[in-house]
Design an enzyme around this catalytic site. Structure first.
Site, PDB file in Angstrom:
ATOM      1  CG  ASP A  43      -2.108  -0.865   1.123  1.00  0.00           C
ATOM      2  OD1 ASP A  43      -2.375  -1.357   0.018  1.00  0.00           O
ATOM      3  OD2 ASP A  43      -2.791  -1.064   2.141  1.00  0.00           O
ATOM      4  CE  LYS A  64      -8.384   1.017  -4.140  1.00  0.00           C
ATOM      5  NZ  LYS A  64      -8.595   1.457  -5.528  1.00  0.00           N
ATOM      6  CG  MET A 174      -9.615   6.156   5.191  1.00  0.00           C
ATOM      7  SD  MET A 174     -10.224   4.906   4.034  1.00  0.00           S
ATOM      8  CE  MET A 174     -11.137   3.812   5.147  1.00  0.00           C
TER       9      MET A 174
END
Length: 241
Positions: A43, A64, A174
């Site tokens: 990642d 991502k 997030m």
């Protein structure tokens, strides 16, 4: 006569949790498997210090990041399958824990459909690392006995969730871009503007930042937060006297 390609054995894939960021917060099992990997698909949040644990492996970035150019999930799945046909030991290294907001479901489905053996190695998820860094337990006797981990991010084409979990302590992954909307929803539900909020940016890293706010302040947003952000909300987040 059987061709070499037909007799080649498919490799095994490990979905490994890298933990919240600090290289020494990966599990012993995760570090061992990394040290034995032939290829590591990692990642964007995985640090260089973490990748130093697998100097022998080919490294492929499949990061991502929300709001930035990134590798599509279908392409990640394709590359995992391709690597499993080329290498014996393939690691998919994910920030936090693979099974929590880590898109493990899509990757498991793709690999299992190809008959590829998969093993999961759990990692320390950001909420637990953030609670440790801030010395702020997610539960408190007599005050908070339930915790919900949630995110407002959705898959392409899926509607955004309009409700929030009903728990004593809320942990939003997030949560940087969604902070204003989250605060407004909670205030509309009747939570007071003085409700404690803890914001952790770049959890467990050298540039970690911890902000103590109130819910009314969260409604103004989180300007200046560039790294991954975790937002923890609830009376358990109140500072100790």
């Amino acid at each position: 006569m059987t061709s070499p390609a037909a007799t080649r054995k498919t490799g095994k894939v490990w979905l490994v949790g890298a933990g919240p960021g600090a290289a020494d917060l990966i599990t012993v099992r995760g570090a061992r498997i990394l040290s034995e990997a032939e290829v590591v698909l990692h990642d964007a949040l995985v640090t260089e210090e973490m990748l130093a644990l697998c100097p022998q492996a080919e490294k492929i970035s499949v990061g991502k990041r929300s709001g930035r150019r990134s590798t599509a999930q279908a392409e990640i799945n394709r590359r995992l399958i391709e690597c499993a046909h080329k290498y014996a030991r393939v690691v998919r290294l994910k920030g936090g824990d693979p099974m929590l907001f880590g898109r493990a479901d899509e990757e498991l489905r793709a690999l299992e459909a190809e008959g590829i053996d998969v093993e999961i190695v759990p990692g320390v998820t950001a909420a637990l690392a953030a609670a440790a860094s801030s010395k702020q337990p997610l539960t408190r006797r007599g005050i908070a006995r339930s915790v919900a981990f949630f995110t407002s991010s959705t898959a392409p084409g899926h509607p955004e969730h309009t409700t929030l979990p009903d728990c004593d302590t809320l942990v939003q992954y997030m949560g940087g871009k969604e902070a204003i909307d989250t605060a407004r929803k909670l205030l509309a539900q009747g939570r007071p503007a003085s409700h404690p909020v803890l914001v952790i940016e770049n959890c467990s890293r050298a540039d970690e930042r911890i902000l103590r706010l109130q819910l009314g302040e969260l409604e103004n947003g989180l300007a200046g937060c560039e790294g991954p952000v975790l937002v923890m909300i609830g009376e358990a987040m109140a500072p100790r006297d």
